[in-house]
Design a protein around this motif. Structure first.
Motif, short mmCIF file in Angstrom:
data_model
loop_
_atom_site.label_atom_id
_atom_site.label_comp_id
_atom_site.label_asym_id
_atom_site.label_seq_id
_atom_site.Cartn_x
_atom_site.Cartn_y
_atom_site.Cartn_z
N VAL A 109 1.19 6.80 -0.98
CA VAL A 109 0.00 6.05 -0.58
C VAL A 109 -0.82 5.77 -1.83
CG1 VAL A 109 -2.03 5.97 0.89
CG2 VAL A 109 0.01 7.22 1.65
N GLN A 150 0.82 -1.21 0.00
CA GLN A 150 0.00 0.00 0.00
C GLN A 150 0.85 1.26 0.00
OE1 GLN A 150 -3.06 0.39 -0.59
NE2 GLN A 150 -3.35 2.56 -0.05
N ASN A 151 2.06 1.13 0.56
CA ASN A 151 3.00 2.26 0.63
C ASN A 151 4.32 1.84 0.00
OD1 ASN A 151 1.43 2.30 3.62
ND2 ASN A 151 1.39 4.20 2.43
N ASP A 165 -4.02 4.80 -4.14
CA ASP A 165 -5.46 5.06 -4.13
C ASP A 165 -5.82 6.11 -3.08
OD1 ASP A 165 -5.85 3.15 -6.15
OD2 ASP A 165 -5.96 1.53 -4.68
N ASP A 166 -5.02 7.17 -3.07
CA ASP A 166 -5.23 8.24 -2.10
C ASP A 166 -4.58 9.51 -2.64
OD1 ASP A 166 -6.00 9.61 0.16
OD2 ASP A 166 -5.17 8.13 1.57
N LYS A 223 -3.39 2.84 -7.98
CA LYS A 223 -2.64 1.60 -8.14
C LYS A 223 -3.19 0.86 -9.36
CE LYS A 223 -3.15 -1.84 -5.14
NZ LYS A 223 -2.95 -2.64 -3.92
#
Length: 508
Positions: free
Chosen positions: A257, A233-234, A259-260, A294
């Motif tokens: 990050v 995720q990171n 999807d942010d 992503k």
């Protein structure tokens, strides 16, 4: 009588004094030196450019020149009465000390390899090296140095360090949304001299945690960051200095990050440790954002289509019908054009193994020309559905598709029902038929060593071929909008199955 006696006594005294002066001469006296700043010079927190003026006074001779010393280093000779100096800041606030000593010309009438005056070794006498061999030769002019002022004129020049500044290059921005690739560029400066910037500090999202900050060389002004690690995720981001594949910073950048929303920060630091403020992208303008997607899979659809005529819906429905729902991504390069687009676009498409690139009559030929062969060389596979403007550069086309550049045929428009056939070339590709008018249509003669012909116009609307693959079958090209080629038996789905699944090996 008394008067005569006084005259005799005075004469004797005068003779005695004269004899003493001859027998005990005073000798050569050293000169005196003074200096001052020109009125237009300043001492400021910068690489101060100072014009300093000096003079010498010799009561019993002439001044040959001056010896100058900065901060107790070596002494240098000059015949001039002034000079312009650039004083640069060091690691901290700095004071420069200048000493100037005048030298008279009462030398020994011969060249001396070493001058020692006032317990200081000034080196050889200065001379004009006419033949440039670095040594004194007989007959060359030299300054016959006599005495040197033992009490130099002296001045201290205090310089105060200033923090560097940093701002975004005018070409640097972030689109609203991207994949995990982005390029950034900045302008860094320091009033003490740009060379005093020893590091550029960058970070993603968090500048408070020192582990999140990566230090780059102070000369770096442009980078591209990327990652192909989609399991975390990171993920850690590779840092390509100046966007160069062969110049990757050894330490990756943490903090992204998926999807942010994300922020990129950069800061300049100078030799003294003084730092600029961090600047960031996106900036604080309301509505600015940078959302990082992503990738969903290995297949990317490049939307190079600016006309609102339903093409996007056609392809979305088509790929859903092929079982690719949730396993492909769309890259809208018209509305989400990246900064430094050649390198950023190329690094983005390299995240994917398969591409489908569709366009209107204003395709991004510059991107296609720059990126296609680089993408194919690294093992990617690419299908085009491309339209063209009225005028194109055939040499530019030849840079990314295997055509003969001077053999383009043109038709202003084709009508619905126009047939596009593969019967006599490779009938494993389905025949197509237009459902709507198509304008500014082109076809090509192909390089027989690099292309496999597929689609042509059986009724002679254009000569040559409108569809083909390269010889490796890693590139498919059709000079038509496939969303308008689904007439007759509706074979566009079958064509995608042939190209994507059979030829390219994409697994749905």
């Amino acid at each position: 009588m008394i008067r005569l006696l006084l005259v005799l006594i005075s004469a004797l005294l005068l003779f005695a004094c004269t004899e003493d002066a001859v027998n005990n001469p005073v000798g050569n006296q050293p000169p005196n030196t003074g200096l001052f700043l020109y009125p237009d010079s300043t001492i400021a927190p910068q690489p101060s450019r100072l014009r300093v003026h000096w003079w010498g006074d010799d009561s019993d001779g002439l001044i040959a020149g001056f010896y100058i010393n900065w901060n107790n280093s070596s002494w240098d000779f000059t015949p001039s009465n002034d000079s312009l100096f650039a004083l640069k800041i060091g690691a901290n606030d700095t004071t420069y000390n200048l000493k100037v000593s005048a030298a008279d010309d009462q030398g020994n009438n011969k060249f001396d390899e070493q001058i020692i005056r006032n317990a200081i070794d000034f080196g050889p006498e200065p001379f004009i090296d006419e033949n440039g061999n670095g040594i004194y030769d007989d007959g060359e002019f030299f300054y016959d140095i006599g005495l040197i002022d033992p009490t130099p004129a002296e001045f201290n020049f205090p310089l105060k360090n200033s923090a560097p500044t940093i701002d975004w290059n005018e070409l640097s921005f972030v689109p609203d949304t991207s994949f995990p690739v982005m390029s950034f560029s900045w302008i860094a400066d320091d009033i003490d001299g740009e060379e005093t910037i020893i590091s550029i500090n960058i970070a993603l999202n968090d500048t408070l945690n020192p582990d999140n900050i990566i230090e780059l060389d102070g000369e770096v002004r442009t980078i591209t960051i990327r990652t192909d690690d989609f399991t975390a995720q990171n993920p850690l981001m590779e840092i390509l200095i100046e966007g160069q594949e062969n110049n990757i910073h050894p330490e990756p950048l943490p903090g992204l990050v998926f999807d942010d929303f994300n922020f990129f920060y950069v800061q300049a630091e100078d030799i003294s440790g003084a730092k600029s403020n961090f600047i960031r992208l996106p900036e604080s303008t309301p509505g600015d954002q940078w959302y990082v997607n992503k990738p969903s899979g290995t297949f990317l659809v490049i939307d190079d289509y600016g006309v609102n005529d339903g093409a996007q819906s056609f392809y979305a429905n088509m790929f859903d019908s092929l079982g690719l729902t949730g396993n492909y991504d769309v890259y809208d390069i018209r509305n989400l054009e990246p900064p430094f687009k050649n390198v950023t676009f190329l690094e983005t498409i390299k995240l994917f193994d398969y591409l489908f690139w569709y366009t209107d009559n204003n395709p991004s030929l510059d991107l296609a020309s720059f990126s296609t062969q680089k993408y194919l060389t690294r093992g990617g596979k690419l299908a085009y559905s491309m339209q063209f403007p009225q005028t194109i550069d055939p040499v530019e086309l030849q840079s990314f598709i295997p055509i003969i550049s001077d053999s383009i045929d043109v038709n202003v428009s084709l009508l619905p029902g126009t047939e596009i056939s593969s019967d006599t070339t490779d009938n494993t590709y389905p025949n197509l038929e237009l459902t709507l008018n198509v304008f500014r249509v082109k076809s090509f003669y192909l390089n027989p060593l690099a292309a496999n012909p597929i689609y042509y116009y059986p009724n002679g609307e254009l000569k040559g071929f409108t569809g083909f693959t390269n010889s490796e079958v890693t590139q498919f090209f059709i000079a038509l909008p496939l969303d308008r080629c689904n007439g007759g038996e509706g074979n566009v789905k079958q064509l995608f199955e042939k190209v994507l699944f059979e030829d390219f090996g994409l697994v749905p």
